[in-house]
Design a protein around this motif. Structure first.
Motif, PDB file in Angstrom:
ATOM      1  N   ALA A   1     116.886   7.718  74.685  1.00  0.00           N
ATOM      2  CA  ALA A   1     117.151   9.297  75.050  1.00  0.00           C
ATOM      3  C   ALA A   1     118.575   9.429  74.244  1.00  0.00           C
ATOM      4  N   ASP A   2     119.579   8.598  74.244  1.00  0.00           N
ATOM      5  CA  ASP A   2     120.838   8.907  73.540  1.00  0.00           C
ATOM      6  C   ASP A   2     120.592   9.293  71.926  1.00  0.00           C
ATOM      7  N   PHE A   3     119.791   8.214  71.230  1.00  0.00           N
ATOM      8  CA  PHE A   3     119.280   8.570  70.065  1.00  0.00           C
ATOM      9  C   PHE A   3     118.496   9.920  69.900  1.00  0.00           C
ATOM     10  N   HIS A   4     117.684  10.163  70.696  1.00  0.00           N
ATOM     11  CA  HIS A   4     117.051  11.554  70.792  1.00  0.00           C
ATOM     12  C   HIS A   4     118.093  12.702  70.682  1.00  0.00           C
ATOM     13  N   LEU A   5     119.123  12.731  71.442  1.00  0.00           N
ATOM     14  CA  LEU A   5     119.981  13.677  71.594  1.00  0.00           C
ATOM     15  C   LEU A   5     120.875  13.847  70.418  1.00  0.00           C
ATOM     16  N   ALA A   6     121.514  12.679  69.953  1.00  0.00           N
ATOM     17  CA  ALA A   6     122.097  12.596  68.634  1.00  0.00           C
ATOM     18  C   ALA A   6     121.487  13.163  67.721  1.00  0.00           C
ATOM     19  N   ALA A   7     120.307  12.621  67.479  1.00  0.00           N
ATOM     20  CA  ALA A   7     119.561  13.188  66.247  1.00  0.00           C
ATOM     21  C   ALA A   7     119.367  14.630  66.538  1.00  0.00           C
ATOM     22  N   LEU A   8     118.925  15.074  67.586  1.00  0.00           N
ATOM     23  CA  LEU A   8     118.716  16.639  67.566  1.00  0.00           C
ATOM     24  C   LEU A   8     120.045  17.517  67.210  1.00  0.00           C
ATOM     25  N   LEU A   9     121.107  16.844  67.886  1.00  0.00           N
ATOM     26  CA  LEU A   9     122.595  17.298  67.506  1.00  0.00           C
ATOM     27  C   LEU A   9     122.746  17.361  65.990  1.00  0.00           C
ATOM     28  N   GLU A  10     122.562  16.390  65.519  1.00  0.00           N
ATOM     29  CA  GLU A  10     122.715  16.198  63.747  1.00  0.00           C
ATOM     30  C   GLU A  10     121.633  17.339  63.102  1.00  0.00           C
ATOM     31  N   LEU A  11     120.571  17.291  63.505  1.00  0.00           N
ATOM     32  CA  LEU A  11     119.658  18.409  62.879  1.00  0.00           C
ATOM     33  C   LEU A  11     120.294  19.605  63.048  1.00  0.00           C
ATOM     34  N   ALA A  12     120.771  20.017  64.336  1.00  0.00           N
ATOM     35  CA  ALA A  12     121.480  21.373  64.581  1.00  0.00           C
ATOM     36  C   ALA A  12     122.725  21.705  63.757  1.00  0.00           C
ATOM     37  N   ARG A  13     123.219  20.463  63.428  1.00  0.00           N
ATOM     38  CA  ARG A  13     124.668  20.515  62.594  1.00  0.00           C
ATOM     39  C   ARG A  13     124.340  21.124  61.179  1.00  0.00           C
ATOM     40  N   VAL A  14     123.222  20.435  60.608  1.00  0.00           N
ATOM     41  CA  VAL A  14     122.989  20.657  59.210  1.00  0.00           C
ATOM     42  C   VAL A  14     122.015  21.977  58.919  1.00  0.00           C
ATOM     43  N   CYS A  15     121.509  22.369  60.189  1.00  0.00           N
ATOM     44  CA  CYS A  15     120.527  23.544  59.948  1.00  0.00           C
ATOM     45  C   CYS A  15     121.107  24.816  60.637  1.00  0.00           C
ATOM     46  N   ALA A  16     121.270  25.964  59.945  1.00  0.00           N
ATOM     47  CA  ALA A  16     121.726  27.074  60.504  1.00  0.00           C
ATOM     48  C   ALA A  16     120.563  27.593  61.096  1.00  0.00           C
TER      49      ALA A  16
END
Ligand SMILES: C[S@@+](CC[C@H](N)C(=O)[O-])C[C@H]1O[C@@H](n2cnc3c(N)ncnc32)[C@H](O)[C@@H]1O
Length: 231
Positions: free
Chosen positions: A161-176
């Motif tokens: 679950a931690d990986f999933h959250l970190a991955a989604l937050l990273e996608l949200a960082r790079v995508c407006a």
């Protein structure tokens, strides 16, 4: 003799090769969606990047497998397409075949995509960035749309679950703009409703709006939902 795909566990991450048509169906992509800067992560051996760029889109693919030498990657794309087809055929009852028509047609589509990916890798290597979630080498808001097909949830047996959250937050960082992730079932077809719900809560707590959006594409039975984030 048993083939590895006859077991109930898919081995290494499959480097699969979906086509633009599959991405269009999965993510309900409109022509307008294809106008902005798009990230495909993981890109795998998908021909989405090649085909969409040929239509005038501006797509970048990111995947750790792109660290491999191009010749090796082209061969791997074909070998992995065979592994994926064997897996899908060996487990055919888990899938709905109406979108593809038959296992044979599914295999043909994936092979064409793998070949198209290989050709584009030679012609436009800069489109394929070796990078792994949850840490991408792109500045904030580099993209208008991010697509994530068959990594999150698919490999919930080995990505926590931690990986999933970190991955989604990273996608949200790079995508407006929107981030669309599919499927929300794992590679055996198990639903992960609790994981989806807890991720949505944590994202909403951080100010990222989320939505579950139905898609007309369904290969694994019951896999007809896309997780959409709007940072
Ligand atoms: C099943 S493929 C999906 C490829 C493509 N999106 C598609 O739908 O055909 C999964 C991909 O995830 C990649 N992958 C594995 N770990 C990753 C990570 N931490 N970040 C990004 N991609 C990863 C693998 O290399 C593999 O190419």
């Amino acid at each position: 003799m048993t083939h590895p795909s006859d077991n109930d566990v898919l081995g290494e991450f499959l480097v699969s090769a979906r086509s633009l048509a599959e991405y269009r169906a999965i993510f309900t992509l409109s022509d307008a969606d294809l106008h902005g800067r798009i990230l495909d992560c993981p890109g795998g051996a998908a021909s989405f990047t090649a085909e969409a760029n040929a239509l005038g889109a501006d797509v970048t693919a990111a995947d750790p497998v792109y660290a491999r030498p191009p010749d090796n990657l082209r061969d791997l794309a074909i070998a992995e397409t065979d592994r994926g087809s064997h897996w899908a055929t060996a487990h055919s009852a888990r899938y709905r075949w109406d979108w593809y028509g038959s296992p044979q047609r599914h295999r043909e589509i994936r092979h064409a995509a793998a070949r198209r990916f290989g050709a584009d890798l030679s012609a436009h290597p800069g489109r394929y960035v070796a990078a792994a979630l949850p840490s991408l080498p792109f500045p904030d808001d580099s993209f208008d749309l991010a697509l994530s097909s068959h990594l999150l949830f698919t490999y919930a047996d080995r990505l926590d679950a931690d990986f999933h959250l970190a991955a989604l937050l990273e996608l949200a960082r790079v995508c407006a703009g929107e981030i669309r992730a599919y499927p929300l079932v794992d590679h055996l077809g198990n639903q992960h409703d609790d994981l989806v719900a807890s991720l949505r809560k944590e994202l909403e707590d951080k100010g990222i709006r989320t939505e579950l959006r139905e898609t007309g594409y369904e290969f694994h039975h019951g896999a007809n939902t896309v997780l959409v984030l709007r940072p």
